[in-house]
Scaffold this active site. Sequence first.
Site, PDB file in Angstrom:
ATOM      1  CD  GLU A   1      -2.822  -1.185   2.428  1.00 46.62           C
ATOM      2  OE1 GLU A   1      -4.014  -1.463   2.278  1.00 46.62           O
ATOM      3  OE2 GLU A   1      -2.318  -0.965   3.547  1.00 46.62           O
TER       4      GLU A   1
HETATM    5  C1  TNX Z   1      -4.839  -3.724   4.331  1.00 42.79           C
HETATM    6  S1  TNX Z   1      -3.488  -6.226   3.788  1.00 42.79           S
HETATM    7  C2  TNX Z   1      -3.579  -3.624   4.885  1.00 42.79           C
HETATM    8  C3  TNX Z   1      -3.446  -3.235   6.288  1.00 42.79           C
HETATM    9  C4  TNX Z   1      -4.771  -3.010   6.951  1.00 42.79           C
HETATM   10  C5  TNX Z   1      -5.744  -4.048   6.473  1.00 42.79           C
HETATM   11  C6  TNX Z   1      -7.071  -4.003   7.149  1.00 42.79           C
HETATM   12  C7  TNX Z   1      -2.282  -5.278   3.808  1.00 42.79           C
HETATM   13  C8  TNX Z   1      -1.040  -5.801   3.307  1.00 42.79           C
HETATM   14  N1  TNX Z   1      -2.434  -4.025   4.240  1.00 42.79           N
HETATM   15  O1  TNX Z   1      -2.626  -2.089   6.407  1.00 42.79           O
HETATM   16  O2  TNX Z   1      -4.600  -3.085   8.319  1.00 42.79           O
HETATM   17  O3  TNX Z   1      -5.937  -3.877   5.096  1.00 42.79           O
HETATM   18  O4  TNX Z   1      -7.858  -5.093   6.794  1.00 42.79           O
END
Ligand code: TNX
Length: 462
Positions: free
Chosen positions: A278
Amino acid sequence: MIVVETTDTLVRAVAEQLAMQLRPATGFRVAIATAGGASSITLRLDATRTALGEEGYELTTGADGATIVAMRPAGLFYGTQTLRQLLPTQIESQMENDSPAWLAPAVSITDRPRFAWRGAMLDVARHFFTVKEVKQYIDFLAMYKMNVLHLHLSDDQGWRIQIDSRPALTSVGSLTQVGGGPGGFYTKADYADIVRYAAQRFITIVPEIDMPGHTNAALTAYPSLSCSSRAPAPFTDTEVGWSTFCVDNEETYALVDDIVREISAMTPGPYFHMGGDEVMKLTHEQYAHFVERVQTIVQKYDKRMVGWEEIGKAKLLPTTIAQQWKSDSAVAAVQQGSKLIMSPSNRIYLDMKFAPSTELGLTWAVVADVHNAYDWDPATYMKGVSESSIVGVEAPMWSETVRNIGAVFYLAVPRLPAIAEVGWTPQASRRWEDFRVRAAAHAPRWNHLGVNFYRSPQIAWP
Ligand code: TNX
C-alpha cells in the site's frame, strides 16, 4: 508415564510439555522415563521414517498405551497435540476434576501436513499486545499445529520493537496506538522471550517492519527521513497508503540497515518481512528501487526476504517470498521464481466481520463466516499459481478494531482452526460438513482455556 527413548533435548522438552498438559487435570504424577511399563506414552524418533517428512507423525493408541513416532521432534510435538484432542475435553481444565475416565479412543493415525508454512499474523502496531497476550495466541496456534507467527511490528500508529542503534524509534514512535491509547513496545528481552516460547512449540517468529509506506511512527522519530518538510505528527486513526520513507535519501538506507541488522541478530528464524504494501506516494521506479535495495540488505544479514505481494513489481531474488493478499502482483512474483504465501483477504483475513452486525472487524474485503474460510483450495484460488509455487497459508489479524487478546480470539475462532486445516490437510480429505461437526466438539476446550469465540450459526453445535 511418558517414555522418551532418546537424549534429544527437543524431544525431552516435548515430553515435559505433554506432562505439564496432563498433570493438573488428571492429578496423575506423569513421570518422564527412558524405558516404559504398561499404559505409558512413548515418544520415539526414527530417522528411517522418511515418509513422515519433517513434521509428520504416527500415533497409535490401544489398551497398552500410546506411541508417537516421528522423524523429527516437530512431528512428535504434533502427535502430542493430536493425543490431547483425543482425550476428554476436561483435560483442558487445568484443575483436577472427575472426568469419567482419562481414556482416548484406540486409533492408528499417520499424518503429515500439506504445506510447510501454516501461519498467522498479529498486528501489534495498530493496537499493542503484551507478551502475555502474544503467548496466549501462540498457545492456540500450537494446539492447531500451526508453525509460523508473523508479527507486524511497525505501522503508522506505532513502532513496537527496541532497536538499540535507533532509540527514538521506541522512545518517540511507540507512545500511542489507534484511538490514542498508550501503545507500547517489546524490549529485546521481551522479543527473546516470545521467540523462545514460540520455538518450544515449533513456531517460527517472522518479524515484519513495514516499509517504505506505513512508516509514520518511524518518521515521527526520524523526521529527516520524510520527504515532506513538515515533521509528522503521531497518528491514531486508520487510513492507509499516505506515509512513506523518502527513498531517494541515502540516510533512509542507513536506518534500514540498522533495523535489519538488529532484528536479524535477534531472530533465529530465517525470515525478515519488509512489508512493502500500500505505497501510494511513490512512482513505480522509486518503489521497485527501494524494494531491491532492501532485498540486498536483507540478504547481507543472511535472511530470506518476505514481503506483501506488491514486491512482485520489483526484481526479486528466487529465494524471496511474496505474501498474496489481493492478487494483483502475486503472479508477477511467481513468474520471477518466487514462492507465495496465500493470505487471500476475501477468505482468510481474520479482521473481517462474520456478519454485518459483528461488533468488531472491518468489511472492505468480505463479510463472511467460517465456511468461507474453510471451503477453498490454495492451489486453485488464483489463475497462474499452482501448488508447487505455494509455501503455505497465513491468516492475518489486523488490529484496527481489536485492542486485547479476547477480541482477537473472538474474530479468530472458529475461523483460525478452519484455516489451520486448509494448511495441514490434503484437499481431498477435507469436507465442510465434517468440519462443522468436529469444530463444535472443540467449544468445551475453548471454554476451559478461556478462549473467546464466535458462536457461528454455521457450526453444528450439539
Ligand atoms: C490492508 S493487507 C492492509 C493493512 C490493513 C488491512 C485491514 C495489507 C497488506 N495491508 O494495512 O490493516 O488492510 O484489513
